[in-house]
Design an enzyme around this catalytic site. Structure first.
Site, mmCIF file in Angstrom:
data_model
loop_
_atom_site.group_PDB
_atom_site.id
_atom_site.type_symbol
_atom_site.label_atom_id
_atom_site.label_comp_id
_atom_site.label_asym_id
_atom_site.label_seq_id
_atom_site.Cartn_x
_atom_site.Cartn_y
_atom_site.Cartn_z
ATOM 1 N N GLU A 76 0.888 -1.120 0.076
ATOM 2 C CA GLU A 76 0.111 0.106 0.063
ATOM 3 C C GLU A 76 0.844 1.378 -0.069
ATOM 4 O O GLU A 76 0.558 2.181 -0.705
ATOM 5 C CB GLU A 76 -1.130 0.053 1.350
ATOM 6 C CG GLU A 76 -1.796 -1.019 1.067
ATOM 7 C CD GLU A 76 -3.210 -1.024 2.229
ATOM 8 O OE1 GLU A 76 -3.121 0.150 2.834
ATOM 9 O OE2 GLU A 76 -3.954 -1.749 2.269
ATOM 10 N N GLU A 77 1.828 1.287 0.872
ATOM 11 C CA GLU A 77 2.748 2.548 0.900
ATOM 12 C C GLU A 77 3.332 2.832 -0.535
ATOM 13 O O GLU A 77 3.411 4.012 -0.985
ATOM 14 C CB GLU A 77 3.870 2.075 1.883
ATOM 15 C CG GLU A 77 4.908 3.458 1.816
ATOM 16 C CD GLU A 77 6.317 3.010 2.769
ATOM 17 O OE1 GLU A 77 7.125 3.684 2.734
ATOM 18 O OE2 GLU A 77 5.961 2.175 3.845
ATOM 19 N N ARG A 78 3.938 1.683 -1.350
ATOM 20 C CA ARG A 78 4.467 2.011 -2.477
ATOM 21 C C ARG A 78 3.615 2.299 -3.512
ATOM 22 O O ARG A 78 3.774 3.425 -4.282
ATOM 23 C CB ARG A 78 5.392 0.780 -2.859
ATOM 24 C CG ARG A 78 6.553 0.631 -2.114
ATOM 25 C CD ARG A 78 7.130 -0.800 -1.979
ATOM 26 N NE ARG A 78 8.344 -0.973 -1.418
ATOM 27 C CZ ARG A 78 9.117 -1.868 -1.111
ATOM 28 N NH1 ARG A 78 8.616 -3.151 -1.220
ATOM 29 N NH2 ARG A 78 9.895 -1.883 0.079
ATOM 30 N N ALA A 120 2.489 6.136 -2.882
ATOM 31 C CA ALA A 120 3.536 7.067 -3.281
ATOM 32 C C ALA A 120 3.689 7.096 -4.751
ATOM 33 O O ALA A 120 3.960 8.516 -5.088
ATOM 34 C CB ALA A 120 5.179 6.427 -2.655
#
Length: 392
Positions: free
Chosen positions: A250-252, A255
């Site tokens: 989810e973070e990538r 981003a």
């Protein structure tokens, strides 16, 4: 075989929702006028801004309704991420992303009811600020090498060690901490722990001055015999590395999505400027190389957007998108550098001044290829899924 299809109707559904409710319609108007001041001060008022976003419902878009979230799927969170790219700096969107898609996904998915009430609910409401404690001085992209330990002592963990490059660290109320809770293999000896930042033994060593992302506070944090109840562990002990890898998906994606609007804005503002700026008695934009280069860059942005949307659609359906998320993160970081560098050149001497969006993004966007897993780590992950890594 999985076939991806993002129809015009479904995409417009997301954007109608964004335009009606998302920060671009309200909150951005209360953030952007202050960005220059917060950049100069080296910190934005996270509690004030997060409460603003919490009241609007945008710190828990895809979080459960019973904890104050909107209960929507991850694609809506990604739509908000894109919209947050219209904030005229990189630091504030990054700080918001830590709260929504880096420090809380594992808690929402695996945390106990007590932990969700204590940490997730106020995070969604914007009543508290969260940070993520993973990276250390000797362990950035190599998460398996972290040294921070949490040793059992009765019903508590005693934590010693430290974390580096902690976004929101100077203002955070709690940390989603990754620590070694055992002596087994490095991928099975770690746990995620909800750590209140006001506990005795938690020391904010310093606020780190950075090349870019200046309005986002980044701290070095030390733990000296910090005692945390063992019930503060997220999910099962020893599965922290696995949980963190899931959070990285989810973070990538977040981003990569967050760069899109900023890239669009840089290109559009460069078009406007080069249409006005003249060299050799004609607008800079009239030179074929300039307009062709801008066309190439816009094409690359659209390709990245398609990749992000495809990966998101697959993720919402429950697929492992580690490879696609890594590709999106890799491409987003490299394109941030390519677009900002090319466009800055067309601004000439003005581009070298610090108060323009293009120069700010030139600084801020450089982090995308480092934070959340460096480009080289993304390439290794992609190689793993392509089965091209050397055999051991």
């Amino acid at each position: 075989m999985l076939i991806y299809k993002l129809s015009v109707g479904s995409r417009s559904k997301y954007w109608r929702w964004v335009q009606r409710f998302a920060p671009g319609s309200r909150s951005l108007n209360e953030i952007n006028p202050h960005v220059d001041q917060w950049e100069a001060e080296g910190q934005f008022p996270a509690h004030k801004v997060f409460k603003l976003l919490g009241n609007a419902g945008f710190l828990g878009v895809n979080k459960p309704v019973e904890y104050g979230g909107l209960g929507l799927d991850f694609s809506y969170s990604m739509a908000v991420s894109e919209e947050l790219g219209n904030i005229r700096c990189g630091g504030i969107p990054m700080a918001i992303g830590v709260q929504t898609d880096m420090a809380t996904p594992a808690l929402a998915r695996f945390g106990s009811e007590e932990l969700k009430q204590q940490f997730l609910r106020p995070s969604i409401a914007g009543d508290v600020v969260a940070c993520l404690g993973v990276s250390e001085v000797g362990a950035g992209s190599d998460v398996s090498s972290i040294a921070t330990k949490a040793v059992k002592d009765g019903e508590e963990y005693v934590i010693n060690g430290g974390k580096m490059w902690t976004t929101n660290g100077a203002q955070a109320d709690w940390m989603c901490l990754l620590a070694n809770t055992g002596d087994g293999p490095p991928h099975r000896n770690k746990s995620l722990i909800c750590l209140p930042m006001n506990l005795p033994g938690v020391h904010i060593a310093r606020k780190i001055e950075k090349l870019g992302m200046r309005s986002s506070d980044t701290a070095e944090v030390f733990f000296d015999d910090v005692r945390v109840p063992r019930k503060n562990i997220i999910g099962q002990e020893g599965l922290g590395f696995t949980y963190q890898m899931l959070q990285f998906q989810e973070e990538r994606l977040w981003a990569a999505a967050n760069t899109l609007a900023m890239l669009d804005n840089i290109i559009q503002e460069t078009i406007q400027y080069t249409r006005q700026r003249k060299i050799f008695k004609q607008p800079v934009l009239y030179h074929q190389w300039v307009r062709f280069r801008l066309a190439e860059l816009q094409t690359e942005v659209e390709l990245l957007r398609s990749l992000v949307h495809r990966a998101t659609a697959l993720y919402v359906k429950g697929n492992d998108v580690t490879k696609l998320a890594s590709m999106a993160k890799l491409k987003g970081g490299r394109l941030a550098r390519e677009v900002s560098d090319s466009c800055l050149q067309f601004w000439g001497g003005m581009g070298f001044t610090s108060d323009l969006l293009v120069s700010r993004f030139y600084r801020d966007g450089r982090l995308i290829s480092i934070g959340g897993g460096a480009d080289e780590v993304m390439l290794e992950i992609i190689c793993k899924y392509m089965d091209t890594l050397p055999r051991k």
